[in-house]
Design a protein around this motif. Structure first.
Motif, PDB file in Angstrom:
ATOM      1  N   THR A 183     -11.508 -14.987  46.607  1.00  0.00           N
ATOM      2  CA  THR A 183     -12.547 -14.698  46.742  1.00  0.00           C
ATOM      3  C   THR A 183     -13.628 -15.123  45.341  1.00  0.00           C
ATOM      4  N   ILE A 184     -15.111 -15.097  45.610  1.00  0.00           N
ATOM      5  CA  ILE A 184     -16.275 -15.733  45.085  1.00  0.00           C
ATOM      6  C   ILE A 184     -16.890 -14.543  44.502  1.00  0.00           C
ATOM      7  N   ILE A 185     -17.264 -13.976  43.521  1.00  0.00           N
ATOM      8  CA  ILE A 185     -18.965 -13.942  42.956  1.00  0.00           C
ATOM      9  C   ILE A 185     -19.513 -14.702  42.487  1.00  0.00           C
ATOM     10  N   PRO A 186     -20.251 -15.460  43.354  1.00  0.00           N
ATOM     11  CA  PRO A 186     -21.090 -16.583  42.701  1.00  0.00           C
ATOM     12  C   PRO A 186     -22.739 -15.403  41.963  1.00  0.00           C
ATOM     13  N   SER A 187     -22.492 -14.094  41.107  1.00  0.00           N
ATOM     14  CA  SER A 187     -24.221 -13.449  41.326  1.00  0.00           C
ATOM     15  C   SER A 187     -24.830 -13.751  40.155  1.00  0.00           C
ATOM     16  N   GLU A 188     -26.239 -14.323  40.246  1.00  0.00           N
ATOM     17  CA  GLU A 188     -27.004 -14.348  39.114  1.00  0.00           C
ATOM     18  C   GLU A 188     -27.827 -13.264  38.186  1.00  0.00           C
ATOM     19  N   TRP A 189     -27.529 -11.642  39.017  1.00  0.00           N
ATOM     20  CA  TRP A 189     -28.198 -10.877  37.966  1.00  0.00           C
ATOM     21  C   TRP A 189     -27.152 -10.098  37.844  1.00  0.00           C
ATOM     22  N   TYR A 190     -27.156  -8.779  36.341  1.00  0.00           N
ATOM     23  CA  TYR A 190     -26.397  -8.074  36.423  1.00  0.00           C
ATOM     24  C   TYR A 190     -25.730  -7.465  37.283  1.00  0.00           C
ATOM     25  N   GLU A 191     -24.549  -8.048  37.285  1.00  0.00           N
ATOM     26  CA  GLU A 191     -23.860  -6.965  38.387  1.00  0.00           C
ATOM     27  C   GLU A 191     -22.747  -6.278  38.102  1.00  0.00           C
TER      28      GLU A 191
END
Length: 392
Positions: free
Chosen positions: A299-307
């Motif tokens: 799976t992929i978590i491509p976040s661009e915020w402070y997850e």
């Protein structure tokens, strides 16, 4: 013990809501009495305590100016109904989650004044950033408000609106760090990252306990770990989640990507992005997600915020599915490079492309990933730790 859980919503809307529901279930199963305080909403689950819930407020064009102004600062209705609930339930602990704006920290103040211990799980950065996500206007990572809340007005961070940003500023200066620290016995930080940011913002490190989120590992039992030739994204379709970067990169690759979830970008993405290697699944129930994630190569978590401490990552790992995650926020704390996944530079399409190709070429010990993750994120472990916090 008698625990009062508070959260804006009482249905599985997002990670904070799912966490609240999971904690409620965990505590009840262990024999504790649990009450709920939330805002009224048509999608709320049935609750014995729903008659205590204050009315719904949406902060839309149809919401009265007075209501929009009062709610974040502590409205009469919220104060009255929370006091009624506390009078009737007599809690030992008030456990707060996402309460700003719709409920407001006035309930923390009431609990403190009545001598009730307050525990607060941090799901985002609202105590530091009036916008909650440390993204200026929803795009650019920003920490200016950690030290100077007036920046939310200068940058018009709330919906690029001066009135909305001004209201968020009033909320921030009403509920200052000093007040929130005074009212709260313990802050639960689900990641080392959010704990560090709280300390950076001036909060007392002695009041912060780091405790990862948890899941019901029984629901992730999945064998025999047979993988199919695709990778998957499960989550909200919004800018800060990095979905645009992922889709743009995926179109350059031959691998199948399955995307589960909805959100503000759902309509545009479905309309404008339709290559054969991307499949849009929309909203999925847990049995469908379990099947999707369990069979994915990763799976992929491509976040661009402070997850913070994403439940989607925990679920994936407990299903024995590796995670390719953006190197941002609390995500790196969940990933052991090349053991249960890999990291890539957030927003970097070239690095993301390279890492996707590497993930498809690598072999992982899926059973080992599931075994170790289930041990780390089990509800039993969480219960032991949360009781230490409640009883300290």
């Amino acid at each position: 013990m008698k625990i009062l859980l508070a959260n804006k919503f009482y249905y599985p809307r997002g990670g904070d809501c799912i966490y609240t529901l999971n904690v409620e279930s965990l505590l009840k199963n262990k024999g504790h009495e649990v009450a709920i305080f939330a805002m009224q909403h048509p999608e709320n689950l049935p609750s014995t305590y729903q008659h205590y819930f204050p009315s719904e407020t949406t902060f839309s064009l149809f919401t009265s100016l007075l209501e929009s102004f009062q709610r974040p600062l502590g409205s009469k209705e919220v104060i009255q109904k929370f006091n009624y609930l506390v009078d009737d339930f007599q809690p030992d602990i008030v456990h707060l989650n996402n309460i700003h704006s719709q409920l407001s920290p006035v309930i923390a103040k009431i609990a403190y004044q009545r001598g009730i211990k307050v525990v607060w799980t941090l799901h985002d950065y609202k105590l530091l950033c009036p916008r909650y996500d440390c993204l200026r206007n929803g795009y650019t990572p920003c920490e200016q408000c950690f030290s100077d809340k007036i920046k939310v007005i200068k940058n018009r961070c709330m919906k690029n609106s001066l009135p909305a940003s001004f209201l968020s500023y009033l909320e921030a200066i009403k509920w200052t760090k000093e007040k929130l620290e005074k009212y709260t016995t313990t802050f639960i930080a689900p990641s080392r990252f959010i704990s560090a940011k709280m300390i950076q913002g001036g909060f007392d490190a002695g009041k912060i306990v780091i405790l990862n989120n948890f899941i019901d590992i029984k629901k992730t039992e999945y064998e025999p770990f047979q993988k199919e030739d695709y990778y998957a994204y499960v989550g909200r379709l919004s800018i800060e989640k990095g979905i645009n970067t992922l889709v743009k990169t995926a179109q350059q690759l031959p691998y199948k990507l399955k995307i589960a979830g909805t959100g503000p970008l759902w309509t545009d993405l479905k309309k404008n992005v339709s290559p054969e290697n991307i499949e849009w699944l929309g909203h999925q129930s847990w049995p469908e997600i379990k099947e999707l994630v369990g069979k994915a190569r990763f799976t992929i978590i491509p976040s661009e915020w402070y997850e913070n401490n994403p439940l989607s990552a925990l679920e994936s790992l407990c299903l024995g599915t590796p995670v390719l995650g953006a190197n941002i926020g609390g995500i790196p704390e969940l990933i052991e490079e090349e053991k249960n996944g890999m990291l890539f530079d957030s927003k970097n399409e070239n690095d993301l492309k390279d890492k996707i190709e590497i993930m498809f070429s690598k072999e992982f010990d899926y059973q080992s990933i599931a075994k170790e993750s289930c041990k780390r994120y089990a509800a039993e472990h969480y219960y032991t730790e949360i009781m230490k916090i409640y009883q300290q």
